[in-house]
Design a protein around this motif. Sequence first.
Motif, PDB file in Angstrom:
ATOM      1  N   UNK A   3      11.964   7.781  -0.835  1.00  0.00           N
ATOM      2  CA  UNK A   3      13.205   8.668  -1.100  1.00  0.00           C
ATOM      3  C   UNK A   3      13.468   7.796  -2.354  1.00  0.00           C
ATOM      4  N   UNK A   4      13.490   6.450  -2.257  1.00  0.00           N
ATOM      5  CA  UNK A   4      13.940   5.766  -3.687  1.00  0.00           C
ATOM      6  C   UNK A   4      13.352   6.061  -4.801  1.00  0.00           C
ATOM      7  N   UNK A   5      11.789   6.368  -4.653  1.00  0.00           N
ATOM      8  CA  UNK A   5      10.994   6.723  -5.798  1.00  0.00           C
ATOM      9  C   UNK A   5      11.280   8.258  -6.349  1.00  0.00           C
ATOM     10  N   UNK A  32       0.714  -1.323  -0.021  1.00  0.00           N
ATOM     11  CA  UNK A  32      -0.049   0.025   0.096  1.00  0.00           C
ATOM     12  C   UNK A  32       0.933   1.227  -0.046  1.00  0.00           C
ATOM     13  N   UNK A  33       1.995   1.335   0.788  1.00  0.00           N
ATOM     14  CA  UNK A  33       2.806   2.312   0.776  1.00  0.00           C
ATOM     15  C   UNK A  33       3.567   2.707  -0.589  1.00  0.00           C
ATOM     16  N   UNK A  34       3.572   1.421  -1.380  1.00  0.00           N
ATOM     17  CA  UNK A  34       4.408   1.690  -2.701  1.00  0.00           C
ATOM     18  C   UNK A  34       3.216   2.253  -3.480  1.00  0.00           C
ATOM     19  N   UNK A  35       1.888   1.700  -3.446  1.00  0.00           N
ATOM     20  CA  UNK A  35       0.740   2.629  -4.404  1.00  0.00           C
ATOM     21  C   UNK A  35       0.733   4.068  -4.052  1.00  0.00           C
ATOM     22  N   UNK A  36       0.692   4.470  -2.539  1.00  0.00           N
ATOM     23  CA  UNK A  36       0.675   5.716  -2.263  1.00  0.00           C
ATOM     24  C   UNK A  36       1.727   6.462  -2.624  1.00  0.00           C
ATOM     25  N   UNK A  37       2.972   6.021  -2.724  1.00  0.00           N
ATOM     26  CA  UNK A  37       4.092   6.863  -3.319  1.00  0.00           C
ATOM     27  C   UNK A  37       3.827   7.052  -4.728  1.00  0.00           C
ATOM     28  N   UNK A  38       3.420   6.069  -5.378  1.00  0.00           N
ATOM     29  CA  UNK A  38       3.274   6.304  -6.891  1.00  0.00           C
ATOM     30  C   UNK A  38       2.204   7.422  -7.323  1.00  0.00           C
ATOM     31  N   UNK A  39       1.060   7.325  -6.360  1.00  0.00           N
ATOM     32  CA  UNK A  39       0.104   8.338  -6.512  1.00  0.00           C
ATOM     33  C   UNK A  39       0.515   9.833  -6.100  1.00  0.00           C
ATOM     34  N   UNK A  40       1.223   9.879  -5.067  1.00  0.00           N
ATOM     35  CA  UNK A  40       1.849  11.223  -4.690  1.00  0.00           C
ATOM     36  C   UNK A  40       2.807  11.594  -5.613  1.00  0.00           C
ATOM     37  N   UNK A  41       3.570  10.887  -6.408  1.00  0.00           N
ATOM     38  CA  UNK A  41       4.596  11.108  -7.404  1.00  0.00           C
ATOM     39  C   UNK A  41       3.954  11.513  -8.713  1.00  0.00           C
TER      40      UNK A  41
END
Length: 220
Positions: free
Chosen positions: A73-75, A33-42
């Motif tokens: 940070x990685x994203x 879910x964090x991965x998905x949130x990061x992608x959406x914020x990006x």
Amino acid sequence: MTVLTLVKAPDKSIFLFHGCAHNPTGVDPSHVQWDEISALCKKKNALCFFDLAYQGFASGDDESDAYSLRKFVKDGHLVMLAQSFAKNMGLYGERIGAVHVLTENTDQCTKVLSQIKILVRSQYSSPPVSGARIVTKVLEDPVLKNDWRKEFKQMADRMKGARVALRTNLKKEGSTKNWDHISNQIGMFCFTGLTPQQVNFCIIEHNPPLNYTRYPKLPK
């Protein structure tokens, strides 16, 4: 905050995230879910501000509890981070913490630092160094750092055990409600699922010596 909130928010919004051990619900997103949130914020070019006050107290592993921040940070996010050692090092009296800002270049770093100095000066000027020195000593000494990790894992395991005990004893007392969410949550906080009326009833009926005049008396 729900995913719908993120979707509906304007581009370049500022989002505040608890990196782990969410306060007040105890409900943390999974790594997926964090991965998905990061992608959406990006995608929305959002500025993400992390509050990391309970690192290690959620899973018992400080590396795992930092997953969300490191993923962002990685994203490629330029994140801001408010980090505290008051809880995980038992330094409540010192209230020791740090603010981190990830910038694109030296020029941007200089500008951000100039603004932070203005804020710090107006708020508390020169903080005491005793707490910072304790944290530095622990983190730089391999033996002390290992002992610290063992101790906060004991605290995290104790909280997990308390959650399981609460769920188990509620069932033993005859509750037919599904209390699995109590043990599925994590960290120092908990969303019980009780209604305001049920909470008021517990306060009034099980704290008779105290005067809770602001709570209405409920019928039995």
